[in-house]
Design a protein around this motif. Structure first.
Motif, PDB file in Angstrom:
ATOM      1  N   PHE A  97      -5.376   9.624  11.557  1.00  0.00           N
ATOM      2  CA  PHE A  97      -5.463   8.885  10.422  1.00  0.00           C
ATOM      3  C   PHE A  97      -5.530   9.904   9.274  1.00  0.00           C
ATOM      4  O   PHE A  97      -4.915   9.928   8.325  1.00  0.00           O
ATOM      5  CB  PHE A  97      -6.706   7.812  10.477  1.00  0.00           C
ATOM      6  CG  PHE A  97      -6.354   6.630  10.994  1.00  0.00           C
ATOM      7  CD1 PHE A  97      -6.548   6.667  12.427  1.00  0.00           C
ATOM      8  CD2 PHE A  97      -6.207   5.607  10.152  1.00  0.00           C
ATOM      9  CE1 PHE A  97      -6.176   5.359  13.023  1.00  0.00           C
ATOM     10  CE2 PHE A  97      -5.967   4.315  10.863  1.00  0.00           C
ATOM     11  CZ  PHE A  97      -5.861   4.333  12.005  1.00  0.00           C
ATOM     12  N   VAL A 100      -2.455  11.691   8.599  1.00  0.00           N
ATOM     13  CA  VAL A 100      -1.364  10.830   7.817  1.00  0.00           C
ATOM     14  C   VAL A 100      -2.055  11.128   6.312  1.00  0.00           C
ATOM     15  O   VAL A 100      -1.045  11.212   5.515  1.00  0.00           O
ATOM     16  CB  VAL A 100      -1.389   9.795   8.083  1.00  0.00           C
ATOM     17  CG1 VAL A 100      -0.481   8.678   7.108  1.00  0.00           C
ATOM     18  CG2 VAL A 100      -0.632   9.323   9.399  1.00  0.00           C
ATOM     19  N   ASN A 104       0.488  12.612   3.454  1.00  0.00           N
ATOM     20  CA  ASN A 104       1.521  11.531   3.233  1.00  0.00           C
ATOM     21  C   ASN A 104       1.335  11.239   1.627  1.00  0.00           C
ATOM     22  O   ASN A 104       1.248  10.151   1.402  1.00  0.00           O
ATOM     23  CB  ASN A 104       1.388  10.544   4.088  1.00  0.00           C
ATOM     24  CG  ASN A 104       2.596   9.443   4.223  1.00  0.00           C
ATOM     25  OD1 ASN A 104       3.452   9.751   3.972  1.00  0.00           O
ATOM     26  ND2 ASN A 104       1.922   8.209   4.229  1.00  0.00           N
ATOM     27  N   GLN A 106       2.649  11.519  -1.128  1.00  0.00           N
ATOM     28  CA  GLN A 106       3.803  10.676  -2.035  1.00  0.00           C
ATOM     29  C   GLN A 106       3.611   9.109  -1.756  1.00  0.00           C
ATOM     30  O   GLN A 106       4.121   8.279  -2.447  1.00  0.00           O
ATOM     31  CB  GLN A 106       5.079  11.099  -2.073  1.00  0.00           C
ATOM     32  CG  GLN A 106       5.827  11.009  -0.530  1.00  0.00           C
ATOM     33  CD  GLN A 106       5.188  11.653   0.378  1.00  0.00           C
ATOM     34  OE1 GLN A 106       4.462  12.501   0.628  1.00  0.00           O
ATOM     35  NE2 GLN A 106       5.943  11.558   1.630  1.00  0.00           N
ATOM     36  N   ALA A 107       2.919   8.615  -0.716  1.00  0.00           N
ATOM     37  CA  ALA A 107       3.142   7.036  -0.193  1.00  0.00           C
ATOM     38  C   ALA A 107       2.272   6.398  -1.249  1.00  0.00           C
ATOM     39  O   ALA A 107       1.111   6.977  -1.615  1.00  0.00           O
ATOM     40  CB  ALA A 107       2.506   7.033   1.177  1.00  0.00           C
ATOM     41  N   GLN A 108       2.782   5.291  -1.780  1.00  0.00           N
ATOM     42  CA  GLN A 108       2.422   4.518  -2.644  1.00  0.00           C
ATOM     43  C   GLN A 108       0.714   4.081  -2.308  1.00  0.00           C
ATOM     44  O   GLN A 108      -0.278   4.096  -3.127  1.00  0.00           O
ATOM     45  CB  GLN A 108       3.024   3.302  -3.314  1.00  0.00           C
ATOM     46  CG  GLN A 108       2.629   2.764  -4.367  1.00  0.00           C
ATOM     47  CD  GLN A 108       3.369   1.423  -4.629  1.00  0.00           C
ATOM     48  OE1 GLN A 108       4.346   1.268  -4.093  1.00  0.00           O
ATOM     49  NE2 GLN A 108       2.827   0.645  -5.556  1.00  0.00           N
ATOM     50  N   PHE A 109       0.661   3.762  -1.045  1.00  0.00           N
ATOM     51  CA  PHE A 109      -0.828   3.102  -0.694  1.00  0.00           C
ATOM     52  C   PHE A 109      -1.351   3.967   0.168  1.00  0.00           C
ATOM     53  O   PHE A 109      -2.358   3.517   1.016  1.00  0.00           O
ATOM     54  CB  PHE A 109      -0.493   1.638   0.035  1.00  0.00           C
ATOM     55  CG  PHE A 109       0.268   0.905  -0.802  1.00  0.00           C
ATOM     56  CD1 PHE A 109      -0.389   0.174  -1.890  1.00  0.00           C
ATOM     57  CD2 PHE A 109       1.620   0.558  -0.632  1.00  0.00           C
ATOM     58  CE1 PHE A 109       0.339  -0.571  -2.765  1.00  0.00           C
ATOM     59  CE2 PHE A 109       2.231  -0.514  -1.693  1.00  0.00           C
ATOM     60  CZ  PHE A 109       1.448  -1.172  -2.604  1.00  0.00           C
ATOM     61  N   ASN A 110      -1.186   5.331   0.076  1.00  0.00           N
ATOM     62  CA  ASN A 110      -1.971   6.216   1.016  1.00  0.00           C
ATOM     63  C   ASN A 110      -3.444   6.327   0.899  1.00  0.00           C
ATOM     64  O   ASN A 110      -4.174   6.386   2.001  1.00  0.00           O
ATOM     65  CB  ASN A 110      -1.540   7.548   0.626  1.00  0.00           C
ATOM     66  CG  ASN A 110      -1.698   8.494   1.826  1.00  0.00           C
ATOM     67  OD1 ASN A 110      -1.390   8.299   2.896  1.00  0.00           O
ATOM     68  ND2 ASN A 110      -1.826  10.112   1.578  1.00  0.00           N
ATOM     69  N   SER A 112      -5.077   3.766   0.684  1.00  0.00           N
ATOM     70  CA  SER A 112      -5.750   2.737   1.467  1.00  0.00           C
ATOM     71  C   SER A 112      -6.329   3.137   2.694  1.00  0.00           C
ATOM     72  O   SER A 112      -7.133   2.519   3.424  1.00  0.00           O
ATOM     73  CB  SER A 112      -5.094   1.393   1.549  1.00  0.00           C
ATOM     74  OG  SER A 112      -3.786   1.728   2.563  1.00  0.00           O
ATOM     75  N   LEU A 113      -5.865   4.148   3.166  1.00  0.00           N
ATOM     76  CA  LEU A 113      -6.258   4.720   4.585  1.00  0.00           C
ATOM     77  C   LEU A 113      -7.820   5.120   4.502  1.00  0.00           C
ATOM     78  O   LEU A 113      -8.440   5.337   5.541  1.00  0.00           O
ATOM     79  CB  LEU A 113      -5.491   5.936   5.037  1.00  0.00           C
ATOM     80  CG  LEU A 113      -4.098   5.652   5.170  1.00  0.00           C
ATOM     81  CD1 LEU A 113      -3.331   6.785   5.501  1.00  0.00           C
ATOM     82  CD2 LEU A 113      -4.065   4.721   6.566  1.00  0.00           C
ATOM     83  N   PRO A 116     -10.329   2.736   6.668  1.00  0.00           N
ATOM     84  CA  PRO A 116     -10.365   2.629   7.942  1.00  0.00           C
ATOM     85  C   PRO A 116     -10.948   4.314   8.334  1.00  0.00           C
ATOM     86  O   PRO A 116     -11.806   4.100   9.484  1.00  0.00           O
ATOM     87  CB  PRO A 116      -8.873   2.522   8.712  1.00  0.00           C
ATOM     88  CG  PRO A 116      -8.177   2.518   7.363  1.00  0.00           C
ATOM     89  CD  PRO A 116      -8.976   2.258   6.225  1.00  0.00           C
TER      90      PRO A 116
END
Ligand code: FE2
Ligand code: FE2
Lengths: 207, 244
Positions: A97, A100, A104, A106-110, A112-113, A116
């Protein structure tokens, strides 16, 4: 990777502790048989081995203490092993996790990790806490048991004294009881020492 | 991991995720499918442990992780669902839809948070934010407890291992030349599929559905006339063959 190797060490170490205790337990069972054989001999010998009968009770008691205490320790070691395996899994999850999350961007919802990940961290902390307290308990129980086994030397010596005073017909059998007690205690002690070593190596590793 | 939207609808989205360049060589390449509705999402055949990181990274490009409320595993294979223990950490409130037959087996991958919704042998439908998805029985193709996912609205059939092809990991997402594609499918179907009878029943069942895209878990997606071509080819193929 080093992290994973260390976790691996934990559950393998705990499994080794359990294995040592299992062997100690088997020898204690033999010791218990020795005690009941000795009692039968003492009964047959009658007045010739009057002092021997109470000794066999002590041998039996020592065998039973060893059996129940090694059963306890074995359960603790199994718990530790399971706990370590869970820790290994959860640490692995954390690494994935977090890996990532870090790479990561550039990921829009990164983001949100984070949720968790914080749950995973809580589990890591709980497992670490359990790990430490199980290790403490294991150490204590092992040291208690090895103290208990000092009695065996005394019992063997007393058995020899009794044997020397018994009728020649029974002497050999009674001497062999003394030898059995001593030998069993030595073997059990060796297994416990190796268990203590495993526990210490896990403890050392922790720091 | 490549991400391709495969339906035209604007209100909800079907994605195929696959062709992972970071995947170790010795591992069979897999396609994962994702349906994202207004507030929820379903991951179909989420894949093995080895591709979990790539999948997680791809999913959060599309929606927040907590939006993933449903998982589907067509059967028990490791390439389908061995990542479960890790998803279990990410999605504490999600539901896994999977054949009832495999519950006791799939739980071996580690599942303490996600709940298991056992699909009965005859299949069932679920609604995710109003999008209806139907689990179509496909038993013994190849697994003895096995389902496809059909979306009547999008006319998509996610067919799991049926229609699978063994290909390099950089192959295109769609079948371009059906005839040459057959060579990449033959061995897979003949060797992994055990039953001609099960095959005929399945063909009869899905022939009644309107399918614009047939989406397998390995290889390429069939669209338009290639769907019918595949069903005809599969109908004629003898399966359950081994040279030993
Ligand atoms: Fe499979
Ligand atoms: Fe597969």
């Amino acid at each position: 990777m080093e992290q994973l190797d260390r976790e691996y060490q934990y559950f393998v170490g705990a499994a080794q502790v359990a294995a040592s205790l299992e062997q100690a337990n088997n020898i204690a069972k033999q010791l218990s048989i020795t005690a009941s054989n000795a009692r039968a001999v003492a009964l047959r010998a009658g007045q010739n081995a009057a002092g021997f009968k109470p000794l066999t009770d002590f041998i039996d008691q020592l065998a039973n203490t060893t059996i129940s205490s090694s059963k306890n320790i074995n359960e603790l070691a199994n718990k530790l092993s399971r706990n370590s395996a869970n820790k290994y899994r959860i640490d692995n999850a954390f690494n994935k996790f977090n890996g990532v999350l870090q790479s990561n961007n550039q990921a829009q919802f990164n983001q949100s990790l984070h949720q968790p990940i914080s749950m995973i961290v809580k589990q890591q902390q709980a497992l670490s806490f359990t790990h430490r307290s199980l290790l403490e308990k294991l150490s204590e129980e092992l040291i208690l048991l090895s103290d208990e086994l000092r009695t065996a030397v005394v019992l063997a010596t007393l058995s020899r004294v009794e044997a020397s005073q018994a009728d020649t017909d029974f002497q050999d059998t009674l001497y062999s009881v003394a030898d059995n007690v001593e030998e069993a205690a030595t073997k059990i002690k060796a297994h416990i020492l190796s268990a203590i070593e495993h526990v210490n190596s896990i403890k050392l590793d922790r720091r | 991991m490549k991400l391709t939207k495969i339906n035209k609808d604007k209100s909800y989205h079907w994605y195929v995720l696959g062709r992972d360049p970071e995947k170790p060589q010795a591992i069979i390449d897999t396609n994962q499918y994702l349906v994202v509705t207004a507030n929820k999402a379903l991951i179909m055949d989420p894949g093995g442990i080895e591709i979990f990181s790539s999948m997680l990274a791809a999913v959060v490009k599309i929606c927040p992780i907590e939006q993933v409320t449903h998982l589907f595993a067509s059967h028990q294979d490791p390439d389908i669902i061995s990542s479960l223990g890790l998803w279990d950490q990410a999605l504490p409130n999600a539901t896994l839809h999977s054949p009832w037959l495999w519950e006791g087996f799939i739980r071996h991958f580690g599942m303490s948070n996600i709940s298991y919704s056992a699909i009965p042998d005859g299949g069932e439908s679920i609604k995710i934010d109003g999008v209806q998805l139907t689990f179509i029985p496909a038993h013994y193709l190849h697994s003895s407890g096995n389902f496809n996912v059909y979306d009547e609205e999008a006319k998509i059939l996610m067919s799991g291992d049926i229609g699978a092809a063994l290909e390099p990991h950089d192959a295109p997402m769609y079948v371009e030349d059906f005839d040459s594609h057959c060579d990449k499918m033959r061995f897979f179907h003949q060797r992994w599929m055990p039953s001609n009878k099960a095959k005929s029943r399945w063909i009869e069942r899905v022939s009644k559905l309107e399918i614009e895209q047939l989406c397998p878990q390995h290889g390429r997606i069939f669209r338009g006339d290639d769907v019918k071509r595949f069903l005809d080819w599969f109908d004629k193929l003898e399966v359950g063959l081994v040279e030993d």
